[in-house]
Design a protein around this motif. Structure first.
Motif, PDB file in Angstrom:
ATOM      1  N   ASN A 277      47.856  40.207  33.080  1.00 26.22           N
ATOM      2  CA  ASN A 277      48.165  40.452  35.158  1.00 26.22           C
ATOM      3  C   ASN A 277      49.216  41.668  34.793  1.00 26.22           C
ATOM      4  O   ASN A 277      49.807  42.312  35.525  1.00 26.22           O
ATOM      5  CB  ASN A 277      48.607  39.157  35.791  1.00 26.22           C
ATOM      6  CG  ASN A 277      46.907  39.151  36.063  1.00 26.22           C
ATOM      7  OD1 ASN A 277      46.459  39.862  36.744  1.00 26.22           O
ATOM      8  ND2 ASN A 277      47.012  38.170  35.939  1.00 26.22           N
TER       9      ASN A 277
ATOM     10  N   LEU B 202      36.262  37.787  34.302  1.00 24.89           N
ATOM     11  CA  LEU B 202      35.960  38.739  35.483  1.00 24.89           C
ATOM     12  C   LEU B 202      37.075  39.485  35.439  1.00 24.89           C
ATOM     13  O   LEU B 202      37.496  40.635  36.127  1.00 24.89           O
ATOM     14  CB  LEU B 202      35.960  38.294  36.831  1.00 24.89           C
ATOM     15  CG  LEU B 202      34.906  37.693  37.579  1.00 24.89           C
ATOM     16  CD1 LEU B 202      34.613  36.587  38.069  1.00 24.89           C
ATOM     17  CD2 LEU B 202      34.430  38.755  37.499  1.00 24.89           C
ATOM     18  N   LEU B 203      38.569  38.845  35.174  1.00 27.90           N
ATOM     19  CA  LEU B 203      39.618  39.775  35.144  1.00 27.90           C
ATOM     20  C   LEU B 203      39.677  40.818  33.703  1.00 27.90           C
ATOM     21  O   LEU B 203      40.197  41.782  34.283  1.00 27.90           O
ATOM     22  CB  LEU B 203      41.275  39.191  34.318  1.00 27.90           C
ATOM     23  CG  LEU B 203      42.554  39.103  34.659  1.00 27.90           C
ATOM     24  CD1 LEU B 203      43.221  39.409  36.009  1.00 27.90           C
ATOM     25  CD2 LEU B 203      43.859  38.055  33.962  1.00 27.90           C
TER      26      LEU B 203
ATOM     27  N   GLN C  75      37.695  48.042  34.232  1.00 28.47           N
ATOM     28  CA  GLN C  75      37.232  49.088  36.180  1.00 28.47           C
ATOM     29  C   GLN C  75      38.586  50.200  36.086  1.00 28.47           C
ATOM     30  O   GLN C  75      38.579  51.028  35.870  1.00 28.47           O
ATOM     31  CB  GLN C  75      36.735  48.473  36.530  1.00 28.47           C
ATOM     32  CG  GLN C  75      35.994  49.212  38.063  1.00 28.47           C
ATOM     33  CD  GLN C  75      36.606  49.955  38.525  1.00 28.47           C
ATOM     34  OE1 GLN C  75      37.317  48.628  38.703  1.00 28.47           O
ATOM     35  NE2 GLN C  75      36.776  50.856  38.987  1.00 28.47           N
ATOM     36  N   LYS C  76      39.715  49.162  36.713  1.00 26.05           N
ATOM     37  CA  LYS C  76      40.543  50.185  37.162  1.00 26.05           C
ATOM     38  C   LYS C  76      41.800  51.443  36.136  1.00 26.05           C
ATOM     39  O   LYS C  76      41.855  51.931  36.703  1.00 26.05           O
ATOM     40  CB  LYS C  76      41.711  48.975  37.598  1.00 26.05           C
ATOM     41  CG  LYS C  76      41.476  48.092  38.600  1.00 26.05           C
ATOM     42  CD  LYS C  76      42.416  47.124  39.140  1.00 26.05           C
ATOM     43  CE  LYS C  76      42.074  46.604  40.653  1.00 26.05           C
ATOM     44  NZ  LYS C  76      42.373  45.322  41.247  1.00 26.05           N
TER      45      LYS C  76
ATOM     46  N   ASP D  58      37.996  43.819  35.528  1.00 24.83           N
ATOM     47  CA  ASP D  58      38.486  44.265  36.493  1.00 24.83           C
ATOM     48  C   ASP D  58      39.543  45.331  35.831  1.00 24.83           C
ATOM     49  O   ASP D  58      39.642  46.342  36.476  1.00 24.83           O
ATOM     50  CB  ASP D  58      39.291  43.230  37.364  1.00 24.83           C
ATOM     51  CG  ASP D  58      39.686  43.701  38.644  1.00 24.83           C
ATOM     52  OD1 ASP D  58      39.101  44.469  39.555  1.00 24.83           O
ATOM     53  OD2 ASP D  58      41.557  44.181  38.883  1.00 24.83           O
TER      54      ASP D  58
END
Length: 252
Positions: free
Chosen positions: A89, A117-118, A124-125, A121
């Motif tokens: 994060n 999932l984190l 992908q970003k 994500d």
């Protein structure tokens, strides 16, 4: 003029791998609370990442949690998993600012669904970013990596897409983690230990090894820059003689 100003781009490693060792010892030496050494280690990564981007390193791979680390006390494992989530994060704004691609390697099956999932994500970003790739090894082991690649090759043979005679190091190399990245040129281990601890065994076959007694939370840009200076002075022969390497350098 800083030390980084003297580095010659052509002599820099394309891929640096780091075993970030010494967090627990740092916490004990500095009489920090339980787990605070790991938190200090998490914070030490940021300036290293920024320096590698500014220097022109293509790939930086860091060993965050090994397949053997699952054997640590459950409370410490839980803390490390929490810190990994925080790291992802906290790194995302930096990845976006510097256009860094974030990738993860390792066996994700033991990780929580939320962490998986984190990770997906974040990948992908940042998938299209090209300034540098930051790879975080989580639940990773070099032996697992090679065995996993061998299993995928076996499945190709079983499906009739590949024959046993086709199997060689090049074929196996297509299935190891980071098969699409440059092989590791420079492997650093902090913390004063002199072993690879099952990290990137295939990818580091010809890596230049650097060991330092500095505990990971104390490792800084100046020490990395000094290592890069030394790396530039080493002759990498890849099985050839010094004379052969020198002759090629003179031609080029």
């Amino acid at each position: 003029m800083t030390m980084s100003d003297t580095l010659v781009p052509a002599l820099l490693p394309r891929h640096i791998a780091v075993i970030m060792d010494g967090n627990n010892r740092y916490g004990k030496i500095n009489q920090l609370g339980k787990g605070q050494g790991h938190i200090a280690g998490k914070d030490a990564l940021d300036p290293i990442v920024e320096y590698c981007v500014s220097t022109g390193i293509e790939v930086l791979t860091v060993f965050a949690f090994s397949s053997e680390n699952w054997l640590r006390p459950p409370s410490e494992v839980a803390l490390l998993m929490h810190l990994l989530s925080l790291t992802i994060n906290e790194q995302m704004p930096r990845m976006i600012k510097y256009r860094i691609r974030l990738r993860f390697i390792g066996d994700r099956r033991q990780l929580s669904d939320d962490l998986q999932l984190l990770m997906a994500d974040a990948e992908q970003k940042t998938a299209d970013f090209e300034a540098m790739t930051l790879v975080i090894a989580i639940s990773y082991g070099g032996k697992w990596d090679i065995a996993h690649a061998a299993k995928q090759l076996a499945e190709q043979v079983q499906a009739g897409h590949l024959s046993v005679e086709d199997i060689n190091k090049e074929q196996l190399g297509k299935y190891v983690q980071l098969a699409d990245a440059p092989e590791v040129d420079m492997l650093i281990r902090t913390g004063g230990e002199y072993r690879l601890s099952n990290f990137l065994l295939w990818q580091s076959a010809y890596a230049e090894l650097f060991f330092t007694p500095t505990l990971w939370p104390d490792f800084n840009v100046d020490e990395l820059a000094a290592m890069l200076e030394e790396f530039a002075q080493r002759q990498r022969r890849f099985g050839k003689t010094s004379e052969q390497v020198t002759a090629v350098q003179q031609i080029s």
